[in-house]
Enzyme design. Sequence first.
Site, PDB file in Angstrom:
ATOM      1  CE  LYS A   1      -4.060  -1.982   2.192  1.00 47.39           C
ATOM      2  NZ  LYS A   1      -3.655  -3.353   1.862  1.00 47.39           N
TER       3      LYS A   1
ATOM      4  CG  ASP B   1      -2.963  -3.977  -1.805  1.00 48.80           C
ATOM      5  OD1 ASP B   1      -2.981  -4.779  -2.750  1.00 48.80           O
ATOM      6  OD2 ASP B   1      -2.705  -4.314  -0.629  1.00 48.80           O
TER       7      ASP B   1
ATOM      8  CD  GLN C   1     -10.784   0.810  -4.293  1.00 50.56           C
ATOM      9  OE1 GLN C   1     -10.926   1.944  -4.725  1.00 50.56           O
ATOM     10  NE2 GLN C   1     -10.305   0.567  -3.077  1.00 50.56           N
TER      11      GLN C   1
ATOM     12  NE  ARG D   1      -5.126  -7.747  -6.158  1.00 46.16           N
ATOM     13  CZ  ARG D   1      -4.339  -7.276  -5.187  1.00 46.16           C
ATOM     14  NH1 ARG D   1      -4.710  -6.240  -4.445  1.00 46.16           N
ATOM     15  NH2 ARG D   1      -3.154  -7.822  -4.976  1.00 46.16           N
TER      16      ARG D   1
ATOM     17  CE  LYS E   1     -18.502  -8.268  -5.869  1.00 49.85           C
ATOM     18  NZ  LYS E   1     -19.595  -9.012  -5.202  1.00 49.85           N
ATOM     19  N   GLY E   2     -13.939  -3.395  -3.720  1.00 54.65           N
ATOM     20  CA  GLY E   2     -13.576  -2.259  -2.867  1.00 54.65           C
ATOM     21  C   GLY E   2     -14.001  -2.498  -1.437  1.00 54.65           C
TER      22      GLY E   2
ATOM     23  CB  THR F   1     -14.642 -11.825  -6.808  1.00 56.48           C
ATOM     24  OG1 THR F   1     -15.873 -11.782  -6.106  1.00 56.48           O
ATOM     25  CG2 THR F   1     -14.667 -12.982  -7.804  1.00 56.48           C
TER      26      THR F   1
ATOM     27  NE  ARG G   1      -9.074  -2.688   4.438  1.00 55.50           N
ATOM     28  CZ  ARG G   1      -7.978  -2.132   4.960  1.00 55.50           C
ATOM     29  NH1 ARG G   1      -8.055  -1.066   5.730  1.00 55.50           N
ATOM     30  NH2 ARG G   1      -6.784  -2.629   4.700  1.00 55.50           N
TER      31      ARG G   1
END
Length: 302
Positions: free
Chosen positions: A96, A130, A159, A180, A183-184, A222, A284
Amino acid sequence: MVRSTLLKLSENKWFAHWVTSNQTTRKMSHRFVAGETLDEALAAARVCNQQGMLVSLDYLGENVATAADAQRARDAYLQVFDKISAEKLNANVSCKLTQLGMDISAEFCEGQLLSIVERAAAYGNFLRVDMEGSLYTARTIDVVKRVRTQNPAVGTVIQSYLHRSEQDVNDLLAYGCRIRLCKGAYKEPPEVAFPRKQDVDANYVKLMQILLSSGFYHGIETNDPTMLAAAIRHAAREKISKDDFEFQMLYGVRTDLQRQLVRDGFRLRIYIPYGQDWFPYFMRRLAERPANLAFFVRNFFR
Ligand SMILES: Cc1cc2nc3c(=O)[nH]c(=O)nc-3n(C[C@H](O)[C@H](O)[C@H](O)COP(=O)(O)OP(=O)(O)OC[C@H]3O[C@@H](n4cnc5c(N)ncnc54)[C@H](O)[C@@H]3O)c2cc1C
């Protein structure tokens, strides 16, 4: 409501301290996190490789406040690439940008990222950046594009919950960037992200089709069987080879589905997080699925 509360709590320092210093919750984090050390993560990666799965290792950490912390994170990533090569693992790495100093300055962060990408490239490996909350989306894409013009061993994440994502996909594809799709996982306002799950899913399918038909190698991430089935159908219809893309799933989630994908001949990469800074990641994961929260509460009181 529950998701919002958990995502809000993921930013609460007092709660973070309580969760990470409690023996029971530390033990329970192992459901989603391979461990606190690189050796534990490498052991998990070896098991995945033995089961025919690829791996992406993620040294957990985000929003560091000092240059020294950001440099420590960079050094940890350099070491991960050395270890992957020494142990001949079939693994790449995810990181990140706020862990590499994006909150300090984009230029500083870019220099840090470039040094890790160069190490990855020296081993013929790859670094995935990411995607974090929407405050960072534009800056992340800009930094990745700039680094990519110097060394192509880097890609990023899009996302499907963000309104802007189709434009970002087209922009990044113009750079030949590997993406990549997910969805987020962050809390976003409706001006920025689709509030309804069916819109997020519809956008996911639309972007997945653009990516799979783009001619570049992408990651379709996913844990959702409906999204997996949509991707498999699209690839079959368009005669896209199983070697021309990969699925990506989370460590510890739907291992039955993971094994099935491998049995069916698909390339599957497992995202393996590790490190001491596991609290926001863990929150998360609880937020994205009520069953995960129920698991947590049940085991805590047991
Ligand atoms: C490899 C990888 C990398 C990621 N990188 C990022 C990133 O960079 N940025 C970011 O914002 N997010 C990232 N994520 C998280 C991602 O955005 C989603 O929050 C997460 O994957 C949940 O979305 P979903 O597609 O699984 O479907 P959801 O819409 O959350 O769930 C749909 C269905 O999928 C199944 N499912 C979903 N989760 C689970 C579970 N935990 N256990 C069992 N079944 C489940 C259930 O059937 C559920 O009804 C990443 C996830 C993975 C696997």
